[in-house]
Motif scaffolding. Structure first.
Motif, PDB file in Angstrom:
ATOM      1  N   ARG A 146      47.518 -51.145  -4.869  1.00 36.32           N
ATOM      2  CA  ARG A 146      46.499 -49.893  -4.803  1.00 36.32           C
ATOM      3  C   ARG A 146      46.216 -49.379  -6.210  1.00 36.32           C
ATOM      4  NH1 ARG A 146      45.161 -48.751   0.216  1.00 36.32           N
ATOM      5  NH2 ARG A 146      46.970 -48.739   1.973  1.00 36.32           N
ATOM      6  N   GLU A 147      47.246 -49.121  -6.963  1.00 34.46           N
ATOM      7  CA  GLU A 147      47.199 -48.580  -8.430  1.00 34.46           C
ATOM      8  C   GLU A 147      46.202 -49.510  -9.158  1.00 34.46           C
ATOM      9  OE1 GLU A 147      50.783 -47.567 -10.068  1.00 34.46           O
ATOM     10  OE2 GLU A 147      51.216 -45.984  -8.510  1.00 34.46           O
ATOM     11  N   GLN A 148      46.662 -50.825  -9.141  1.00 35.59           N
ATOM     12  CA  GLN A 148      45.943 -51.973  -9.995  1.00 35.59           C
ATOM     13  C   GLN A 148      44.586 -52.460  -9.456  1.00 35.59           C
ATOM     14  OE1 GLN A 148      49.013 -55.137 -11.099  1.00 35.59           O
ATOM     15  NE2 GLN A 148      50.802 -53.297 -10.594  1.00 35.59           N
ATOM     16  N   ARG A 149      44.359 -51.983  -8.285  1.00 43.25           N
ATOM     17  CA  ARG A 149      43.002 -52.376  -7.697  1.00 43.25           C
ATOM     18  C   ARG A 149      43.159 -54.017  -6.992  1.00 43.25           C
ATOM     19  NH1 ARG A 149      38.127 -52.886  -8.968  1.00 43.25           N
ATOM     20  NH2 ARG A 149      37.219 -51.811  -6.901  1.00 43.25           N
ATOM     21  N   LEU A 150      44.113 -54.251  -6.400  1.00 43.24           N
ATOM     22  CA  LEU A 150      44.513 -55.419  -5.898  1.00 43.24           C
ATOM     23  C   LEU A 150      44.115 -55.624  -4.486  1.00 43.24           C
ATOM     24  CD1 LEU A 150      47.970 -56.480  -8.066  1.00 43.24           C
ATOM     25  CD2 LEU A 150      45.481 -56.823  -8.516  1.00 43.24           C
ATOM     26  N   VAL A 151      43.892 -54.610  -3.786  1.00 38.13           N
ATOM     27  CA  VAL A 151      43.680 -54.446  -2.390  1.00 38.13           C
ATOM     28  C   VAL A 151      42.505 -55.095  -2.057  1.00 38.13           C
ATOM     29  CG1 VAL A 151      43.345 -53.390  -0.233  1.00 38.13           C
ATOM     30  CG2 VAL A 151      45.097 -52.558  -2.034  1.00 38.13           C
ATOM     31  N   VAL A 152      42.339 -56.101  -1.275  1.00 33.85           N
ATOM     32  CA  VAL A 152      41.115 -57.211  -0.993  1.00 33.85           C
ATOM     33  C   VAL A 152      40.265 -56.582   0.315  1.00 33.85           C
ATOM     34  CG1 VAL A 152      40.379 -59.478  -0.408  1.00 33.85           C
ATOM     35  CG2 VAL A 152      42.240 -59.007  -1.818  1.00 33.85           C
ATOM     36  N   ALA A 160      45.389 -56.304   2.992  1.00 31.99           N
ATOM     37  CA  ALA A 160      45.637 -57.533   2.330  1.00 31.99           C
ATOM     38  C   ALA A 160      45.462 -57.103   0.803  1.00 31.99           C
ATOM     39  CB  ALA A 160      44.594 -58.726   2.857  1.00 31.99           C
ATOM     40  N   PHE A 161      46.311 -57.808   0.182  1.00 32.74           N
ATOM     41  CA  PHE A 161      46.447 -57.370  -1.401  1.00 32.74           C
ATOM     42  C   PHE A 161      46.996 -58.609  -2.220  1.00 32.74           C
ATOM     43  CE2 PHE A 161      50.292 -55.684   0.168  1.00 32.74           C
ATOM     44  CZ  PHE A 161      51.084 -55.931  -0.743  1.00 32.74           C
ATOM     45  N   CYS A 162      46.300 -58.967  -3.296  1.00 34.91           N
ATOM     46  CA  CYS A 162      46.883 -59.887  -3.957  1.00 34.91           C
ATOM     47  C   CYS A 162      48.216 -59.392  -4.562  1.00 34.91           C
ATOM     48  CB  CYS A 162      45.919 -60.202  -5.183  1.00 34.91           C
ATOM     49  SG  CYS A 162      44.415 -61.033  -4.634  1.00 34.91           S
ATOM     50  N   HIS A 163      49.276 -60.278  -4.724  1.00 36.43           N
ATOM     51  CA  HIS A 163      50.506 -60.190  -5.323  1.00 36.43           C
ATOM     52  C   HIS A 163      50.656 -59.628  -6.417  1.00 36.43           C
ATOM     53  CE1 HIS A 163      54.766 -60.035  -5.847  1.00 36.43           C
ATOM     54  NE2 HIS A 163      55.127 -60.617  -4.608  1.00 36.43           N
ATOM     55  N   GLU A 179      50.367 -49.132  13.565  1.00 38.30           N
ATOM     56  CA  GLU A 179      50.828 -49.784  14.799  1.00 38.30           C
ATOM     57  C   GLU A 179      49.702 -51.019  14.777  1.00 38.30           C
ATOM     58  OE1 GLU A 179      53.354 -49.427  16.668  1.00 38.30           O
ATOM     59  OE2 GLU A 179      54.016 -47.935  15.233  1.00 38.30           O
ATOM     60  N   ALA A 180      49.854 -51.889  14.118  1.00 31.56           N
ATOM     61  CA  ALA A 180      48.826 -52.870  14.062  1.00 31.56           C
ATOM     62  C   ALA A 180      49.486 -54.107  14.701  1.00 31.56           C
ATOM     63  CB  ALA A 180      48.711 -53.259  12.390  1.00 31.56           C
ATOM     64  N   THR A 181      48.559 -54.912  15.098  1.00 27.12           N
ATOM     65  CA  THR A 181      48.771 -56.220  16.025  1.00 27.12           C
ATOM     66  C   THR A 181      48.884 -57.336  15.028  1.00 27.12           C
ATOM     67  OG1 THR A 181      46.567 -56.532  16.587  1.00 27.12           O
ATOM     68  CG2 THR A 181      47.904 -55.044  17.801  1.00 27.12           C
ATOM     69  N   LEU A 182      49.839 -58.502  15.623  1.00 26.50           N
ATOM     70  CA  LEU A 182      49.628 -59.670  14.829  1.00 26.50           C
ATOM     71  C   LEU A 182      48.457 -60.192  15.029  1.00 26.50           C
ATOM     72  CD1 LEU A 182      51.174 -61.923  13.754  1.00 26.50           C
ATOM     73  CD2 LEU A 182      52.197 -62.432  15.797  1.00 26.50           C
ATOM     74  N   ALA A 183      47.532 -60.010  16.011  1.00 27.24           N
ATOM     75  CA  ALA A 183      46.353 -60.725  16.372  1.00 27.24           C
ATOM     76  C   ALA A 183      45.220 -59.922  15.100  1.00 27.24           C
ATOM     77  CB  ALA A 183      45.649 -60.346  17.551  1.00 27.24           C
ATOM     78  N   ALA A 184      45.413 -58.844  14.590  1.00 24.71           N
ATOM     79  CA  ALA A 184      44.609 -58.221  13.847  1.00 24.71           C
ATOM     80  C   ALA A 184      45.202 -58.799  12.320  1.00 24.71           C
ATOM     81  CB  ALA A 184      44.899 -56.746  13.787  1.00 24.71           C
ATOM     82  N   ALA A 185      46.476 -59.119  12.121  1.00 23.63           N
ATOM     83  CA  ALA A 185      46.678 -59.483  10.847  1.00 23.63           C
ATOM     84  C   ALA A 185      46.334 -61.110  10.776  1.00 23.63           C
ATOM     85  CB  ALA A 185      48.278 -59.538  10.734  1.00 23.63           C
ATOM     86  N   LEU A 186      46.264 -61.979  11.903  1.00 20.84           N
ATOM     87  CA  LEU A 186      45.681 -63.263  11.754  1.00 20.84           C
ATOM     88  C   LEU A 186      44.126 -63.349  11.658  1.00 20.84           C
ATOM     89  CD1 LEU A 186      47.957 -65.027  14.539  1.00 20.84           C
ATOM     90  CD2 LEU A 186      48.100 -65.183  11.938  1.00 20.84           C
ATOM     91  N   ARG A 187      43.535 -62.334  12.287  1.00 22.06           N
ATOM     92  CA  ARG A 187      42.001 -62.185  12.059  1.00 22.06           C
ATOM     93  C   ARG A 187      41.764 -62.003  10.580  1.00 22.06           C
ATOM     94  NH1 ARG A 187      42.188 -60.038  17.124  1.00 22.06           N
ATOM     95  NH2 ARG A 187      42.175 -57.879  16.444  1.00 22.06           N
ATOM     96  N   LEU A 188      42.529 -60.862   9.937  1.00 19.88           N
ATOM     97  CA  LEU A 188      42.373 -60.884   8.434  1.00 19.88           C
ATOM     98  C   LEU A 188      42.673 -62.027   7.861  1.00 19.88           C
ATOM     99  CD1 LEU A 188      41.560 -58.888   6.299  1.00 19.88           C
ATOM    100  CD2 LEU A 188      43.972 -57.811   6.219  1.00 19.88           C
TER     101      LEU A 188
END
Length: 253
Positions: A146-152, A160-163, A179-188
């Motif tokens: 967040r500090e380095q503006r790496l969040v996509v 999701a953010f670049c390492h 409380e996020a779901t795995l489905a939401a993560a796979l859609r991202l």
């Protein structure tokens, strides 16, 4: 830079993962939706079969679509939701074993067939990469991102953010914040792959899910660079795309 090979007529005629060719794979162990269809017949949306050439004692292939979809970026919402359901079912119902879900897209990333699929590998215990992770490390990485503006992108409780110190260009983490779901993560993940293709073309990539009692996350590692003696022998990685630039490219900036 390697790219995923273009589609060929031979590929379309011979693909064993397409609907109607169920007899060309080992007998299925699971198919969704279950319905009233007979095993190894058309009518499925996501299908699971044993790996024909397993590297481990137990290894399964999750076929993401009955259509000849060549990239995760082109999967439909319901197909991704069913993939997430399969992964979750396998991870939660297999006793003490550690189930390692992974996706290889493109021959240079280890995929032997172009039809979109993932693999589930059963291990006797969590691999060293998981065992070495600190529960607070992801929170620290996200804060730094967040500090380095790496969040996509941030959607449905998933970020999701670049390492910040990625090994290879565009190395990205997908982390649940609530409380996020795995489905939401796979859609991202699907969205990130689509953005990566717009930024760099049809590059090969690997992704995997790390999970333990403290939580879970997905790691995406595009294969824009070839690993050589420095990386493999000394563990020193040369990232030719600064993470700030990678994040801007994936945001579409």
């Amino acid at each position: 830079m390697a790219e995923v090979e273009p589609e060929t007529s031979e590929e379309l005629e011979s693909c064993p993962f397409c609907e109607g060719r169920e007899d060309r794979t080992p007998p299925e162990v699971l198919a969704l939706p279950a319905g009233d269809r007979s095993p190894d017949t058309p009518g499925w949306r996501v299908r699971v079969v044993p790996n024909l050439y397993p590297a481990f004692e137990r290894q399964e292939v999750v076929i993401h679509s009955p259509r000849h979809v060549r990239t995760f970026a082109d999967l439909a919402d319901d197909e991704i939701d069913l993939v997430a359901e399969v992964w979750g079912t396998r991870m939660s119902g297999e006793g003490p074993s550690y189930v390692h879900p992974l996706i290889n897209e493109g021959r240079a990333a280890g995929a032997s067939l172009p039809h979109s699929h993932s693999q589930l590998v059963w291990l006797p215990e969590p691999p060293p990469a998981v065992a070495a992770e600190r529960p607070e490390a992801l929170t620290e990485l996200l804060s730094a991102a967040r500090e380095q503006r790496l969040v996509v992108a941030e959607v449905e409780g998933v970020a999701a953010f670049c390492h910040p110190v990625g090994r290879l260009p565009y190395e990205t983490l997908i982390v649940p914040e609530a409380e996020a779901t795995l489905a939401a993560a796979l859609r991202l993940l699907r969205e990130l792959v689509a953005r990566l293709r717009r930024a760099e073309g049809a590059v090969p990539w690997n992704a995997w899910l790390h999970h333990d009692n403290s939580g879970w996350h997905i790691e995406l590692l595009p294969r824009l660079s070839v690993l050589a003696g420095l990386e493999l022998g000394a563990g020193i990685y040369v990232n030719s795309v600064p993470p700030e630039q990678a994040a801007e490219n994936l945001r579409g900036g």
